[in-house]
Design an enzyme around this catalytic site. Structure first.
Site, PDB file in Angstrom:
ATOM      1  N   ALA A  66       0.837  -1.157   0.288  1.00  0.00           N
ATOM      2  CA  ALA A  66      -0.144   0.007  -0.053  1.00  0.00           C
ATOM      3  C   ALA A  66       0.790   1.254   0.060  1.00  0.00           C
ATOM      4  O   ALA A  66       2.274   1.241   0.560  1.00  0.00           O
ATOM      5  CB  ALA A  66      -0.987  -0.007   1.268  1.00  0.00           C
ATOM      6  N   GLY A 111       0.710  -5.057   0.889  1.00  0.00           N
ATOM      7  CA  GLY A 111      -0.656  -5.307   0.128  1.00  0.00           C
ATOM      8  C   GLY A 111      -0.430  -5.866  -1.123  1.00  0.00           C
ATOM      9  O   GLY A 111      -1.219  -6.459  -1.883  1.00  0.00           O
ATOM     10  N   GLU A 114      -0.297  -9.498  -0.614  1.00  0.00           N
ATOM     11  CA  GLU A 114      -1.416 -10.024  -0.369  1.00  0.00           C
ATOM     12  C   GLU A 114      -2.583  -9.860  -1.726  1.00  0.00           C
ATOM     13  O   GLU A 114      -3.251 -10.884  -1.877  1.00  0.00           O
ATOM     14  CB  GLU A 114      -2.376  -8.863   0.623  1.00  0.00           C
ATOM     15  CG  GLU A 114      -1.621  -8.934   2.077  1.00  0.00           C
ATOM     16  CD  GLU A 114      -2.033  -7.782   2.966  1.00  0.00           C
ATOM     17  OE1 GLU A 114      -1.857  -6.582   2.686  1.00  0.00           O
ATOM     18  OE2 GLU A 114      -2.715  -8.047   3.896  1.00  0.00           O
ATOM     19  N   GLU A 134       4.508  -5.379   7.301  1.00  0.00           N
ATOM     20  CA  GLU A 134       4.085  -4.219   7.793  1.00  0.00           C
ATOM     21  C   GLU A 134       4.577  -3.940   9.339  1.00  0.00           C
ATOM     22  O   GLU A 134       4.440  -2.970   9.998  1.00  0.00           O
ATOM     23  CB  GLU A 134       2.394  -4.812   8.017  1.00  0.00           C
ATOM     24  CG  GLU A 134       1.686  -4.528   6.569  1.00  0.00           C
ATOM     25  CD  GLU A 134       1.872  -5.700   5.753  1.00  0.00           C
ATOM     26  OE1 GLU A 134       2.561  -6.857   6.019  1.00  0.00           O
ATOM     27  OE2 GLU A 134       1.377  -5.758   4.714  1.00  0.00           O
TER      28      GLU A 134
HETATM   29  N1  DAK Z   1       4.631   3.158  -0.707  1.00  0.00           N
HETATM   30  C1  DAK Z   1       5.085   4.371  -1.293  1.00  0.00           C
HETATM   31  N2  DAK Z   1       6.131   4.610  -2.039  1.00  0.00           N
HETATM   32  C2  DAK Z   1       6.904   3.642  -1.963  1.00  0.00           C
HETATM   33  C3  DAK Z   1       6.736   2.326  -1.358  1.00  0.00           C
HETATM   34  C4  DAK Z   1       5.303   2.119  -0.713  1.00  0.00           C
HETATM   35  N3  DAK Z   1       4.939   0.822  -0.296  1.00  0.00           N
HETATM   36  N4  DAK Z   1       7.571   1.432  -1.861  1.00  0.00           N
HETATM   37  C5  DAK Z   1       8.452   2.215  -2.457  1.00  0.00           C
HETATM   38  N5  DAK Z   1       8.109   3.430  -2.697  1.00  0.00           N
HETATM   39  C6  DAK Z   1       8.738   4.610  -3.311  1.00  0.00           C
HETATM   40  C7  DAK Z   1      10.055   4.976  -2.330  1.00  0.00           C
HETATM   41  O1  DAK Z   1       9.612   5.730  -1.488  1.00  0.00           O
HETATM   42  C8  DAK Z   1      10.880   5.501  -3.304  1.00  0.00           C
HETATM   43  O2  DAK Z   1      10.216   6.820  -3.625  1.00  0.00           O
HETATM   44  P1  DAK Z   1      11.183   8.159  -4.043  1.00  0.00           P
HETATM   45  O3  DAK Z   1      12.049   8.444  -2.919  1.00  0.00           O
HETATM   46  O4  DAK Z   1      12.087   7.784  -5.159  1.00  0.00           O
HETATM   47  O5  DAK Z   1      10.329   9.243  -4.310  1.00  0.00           O
HETATM   48  C9  DAK Z   1      10.884   4.766  -4.594  1.00  0.00           C
HETATM   49  O6  DAK Z   1       9.449   4.132  -4.573  1.00  0.00           O
HETATM   50  C10 DAK Z   1      11.715   3.896  -4.646  1.00  0.00           C
HETATM   51  O7  DAK Z   1      12.088   3.092  -3.601  1.00  0.00           O
HETATM   52  P2  DAK Z   1      13.308   2.874  -3.077  1.00  0.00           P
HETATM   53  O8  DAK Z   1      14.477   4.121  -3.323  1.00  0.00           O
HETATM   54  O9  DAK Z   1      13.302   2.489  -1.349  1.00  0.00           O
HETATM   55  O10 DAK Z   1      13.864   1.666  -3.716  1.00  0.00           O
HETATM   56  P3  DAK Z   1      14.806   0.360  -3.185  1.00  0.00           P
HETATM   57  O11 DAK Z   1      15.179  -0.383  -4.417  1.00  0.00           O
HETATM   58  O12 DAK Z   1      16.008   1.022  -2.298  1.00  0.00           O
HETATM   59  O13 DAK Z   1      13.938  -0.484  -2.096  1.00  0.00           O
HETATM   60  C11 DAK Z   1      11.889  -1.457  -1.424  1.00  0.00           C
HETATM   61  C12 DAK Z   1      12.883  -1.014  -2.699  1.00  0.00           C
HETATM   62  C13 DAK Z   1      10.712  -2.039  -1.988  1.00  0.00           C
HETATM   63  C14 DAK Z   1      12.531  -2.709  -0.773  1.00  0.00           C
HETATM   64  C15 DAK Z   1      11.587  -0.188  -0.287  1.00  0.00           C
HETATM   65  O14 DAK Z   1      11.172   1.029  -0.995  1.00  0.00           O
HETATM   66  C16 DAK Z   1      10.742  -0.558   0.545  1.00  0.00           C
HETATM   67  O15 DAK Z   1      10.974  -1.172   1.514  1.00  0.00           O
HETATM   68  N6  DAK Z   1       9.374  -0.190   0.262  1.00  0.00           N
HETATM   69  C17 DAK Z   1       8.536  -0.276   1.456  1.00  0.00           C
HETATM   70  C18 DAK Z   1       7.720  -1.702   1.322  1.00  0.00           C
HETATM   71  C19 DAK Z   1       7.129  -1.892   2.337  1.00  0.00           C
HETATM   72  O16 DAK Z   1       6.945  -1.727   3.630  1.00  0.00           O
HETATM   73  N7  DAK Z   1       5.810  -2.312   2.105  1.00  0.00           N
HETATM   74  C20 DAK Z   1       4.335  -2.545   2.945  1.00  0.00           C
HETATM   75  C21 DAK Z   1       3.840  -1.321   2.858  1.00  0.00           C
HETATM   76  S1  DAK Z   1       2.646  -1.472   4.136  1.00  0.00           S
HETATM   77  C22 DAK Z   1      -4.816  -1.396   5.495  1.00  0.00           C
HETATM   78  C23 DAK Z   1      -4.608  -2.432   4.576  1.00  0.00           C
HETATM   79  C24 DAK Z   1      -3.455  -2.766   3.825  1.00  0.00           C
HETATM   80  C25 DAK Z   1      -2.240  -2.167   4.155  1.00  0.00           C
HETATM   81  C26 DAK Z   1      -2.413  -1.075   5.053  1.00  0.00           C
HETATM   82  C27 DAK Z   1      -3.572  -0.886   5.708  1.00  0.00           C
HETATM   83  N8  DAK Z   1      -5.904  -1.217   6.288  1.00  0.00           N
HETATM   84  C28 DAK Z   1      -6.701  -2.224   6.579  1.00  0.00           C
HETATM   85  C29 DAK Z   1      -6.044   0.153   6.598  1.00  0.00           C
HETATM   86  C30 DAK Z   1      -1.085  -2.582   3.603  1.00  0.00           C
HETATM   87  C31 DAK Z   1       0.023  -2.107   4.034  1.00  0.00           C
HETATM   88  C32 DAK Z   1       1.309  -2.062   3.339  1.00  0.00           C
HETATM   89  O17 DAK Z   1       1.223  -2.767   2.250  1.00  0.00           O
END
Ligand code: DAK
Length: 260
Positions: A66, A111, A114, A134
């Site tokens: 997400a 997400g 998922e 998460e």
């Molecule tokens: N959201 C927004 N931007 C993201 C992103 C994300 N999930 N993942 C990556 N980006 C963006 C980065 O911020 C960066 O943007 P700029 O700085 O260039 O503007 C760009 O993509 C490139 O990312 P990185 O520079 O970090 O690239 P790397 O190759 O170094 O790393 C990575 C790639 C995928 C390992 C890293 O970006 C990362 O760890 N990303 C976050 C992954 C993550 O934590 N995903 C889970 C998100 S939480 C809900 C239901 C569902 C959910 C929530 C609530 N409700 C019931 C309310 C779901 C939650 C999730 O999915």
């Protein structure tokens, strides 16, 4: 309908839905979820679509989760609405009467993992990485990950992924049954399309009932699930495809299924 964050391509009965936000690693924001929902409502009825492939744009990410930036400032009510929307989209994908294949071309996190779990089959590129990170953000999976992951790979392995937030690479995802197969990145879409073509060559009515039997049967006890399977099995004998399939076998020729 043209979308801002999705690209849709169709050929030979296969519709490919490409999440197209490569600069944000194809993260799911509200608009992307709304567009996905709209696309699935349309594709469910679309006669030119027999199998759907979901993939991400670019070579780095399927969906990195997400959209954290968009989520950060949500109010409780907005977060509730976002969660509802996400669950709805997963349901549309999972309950779609047509097979849905995830072609996982890089990070499938949160997400994104998922969403892949909501698909029927997951094909991983060799650079794929799956995870439920998460807990790193102080939240838990919210689009059904705690439930679908445990059902697919078992409680212990699911809890390891969810509690540590660690990612698994393509080889490990295959070993634990998260991915159905691994292929080189450049062969990913071709492999998914080949699989889709194989499915399309079968009777579409039988394919649809088979998906329904597995999906719904898993939610009930074995005895009732087998009873349910018997009902759907019986229904096949009301179709022209069953007659054609069996006739073709006995006449030693290829079946010409009509999906009826
Ligand atoms: N959201 C927004 N931007 C993201 C992103 C994300 N999930 N993942 C990556 N980006 C963006 C980065 O911020 C960066 O943007 P700029 O700085 O260039 O503007 C760009 O993509 C490139 O990312 P990185 O520079 O970090 O690239 P790397 O190759 O170094 O790393 C990575 C790639 C995928 C390992 C890293 O970006 C990362 O760890 N990303 C976050 C992954 C993550 O934590 N995903 C889970 C998100 S939480 C809900 C239901 C569902 C959910 C929530 C609530 N409700 C019931 C309310 C779901 C939650 C999730 O999915």
């Amino acid at each position: 309908m043209p979308y801002k964050n999705l690209l849709i391509e169709n050929e030979n009965g296969i519709t490919t839905v490409i999440i197209n936000r490569p600069k944000a690693m194809n993260a799911l924001n509200e608009l992307t979820l709304i567009e996905l929902q709209d696309a699935f409502i349309h594709l469910t009825e679309d006669k030119a679509t027999q199998v759907i492939i979901i993939t991400g744009s670019g070579e780095k990410a399927f969906i990195a989760g997400a959209d954290i930036a968009a989520m950060q400032s949500l109010t409780a009510l907005e977060a509730r609405q976002f969660a509802k929307l996400g669950h709805q989209v997963m349901r549309y994908i999972e309950a779609c009467p047509k097979p849905v294949i995830a072609a996982v071309n890089g990070f499938a996190l949160g997400g994104g993992c998922e969403l892949a779990l909501g698909c029927d089959i997951r094909i991983a590129a060799d650079n794929a990485r799956f995870g439920q990170p998460e807990v790193n953000l102080g939240i838990i999976p919210g689009f059904g990950g705690t439930q679908r992951l445990a059902r697919l790979i078992g409680k212990g392995r699911a809890l390891e992924l969810i509690l540590t937030g660690n990612m698994v690479d393509a080889a490990e995802s295959y070993r634990i049954g998260l991915a159905n197969k691994i292929v080189p990145q450049e062969q990913l879409l071709e492999t998914a399309k080949q699989m889709a073509t194989t499915i399309i060559s079968k009777g579409s009515y039988a394919v649809r009932l088979a998906k329904e039997a597995v999906r719904n049967g898993l939610e009930i006890d074995l005895e009732r699930a087998n009873q349910y399977e018997s009902e759907l099995f019986g229904l096949c004998f009301a179709t022209a495809d069953q007659k054609e399939g069996m006739e073709a076998f006995l006449e030693k020729r290829q079946a010409d299924f009509k999906g009826a």
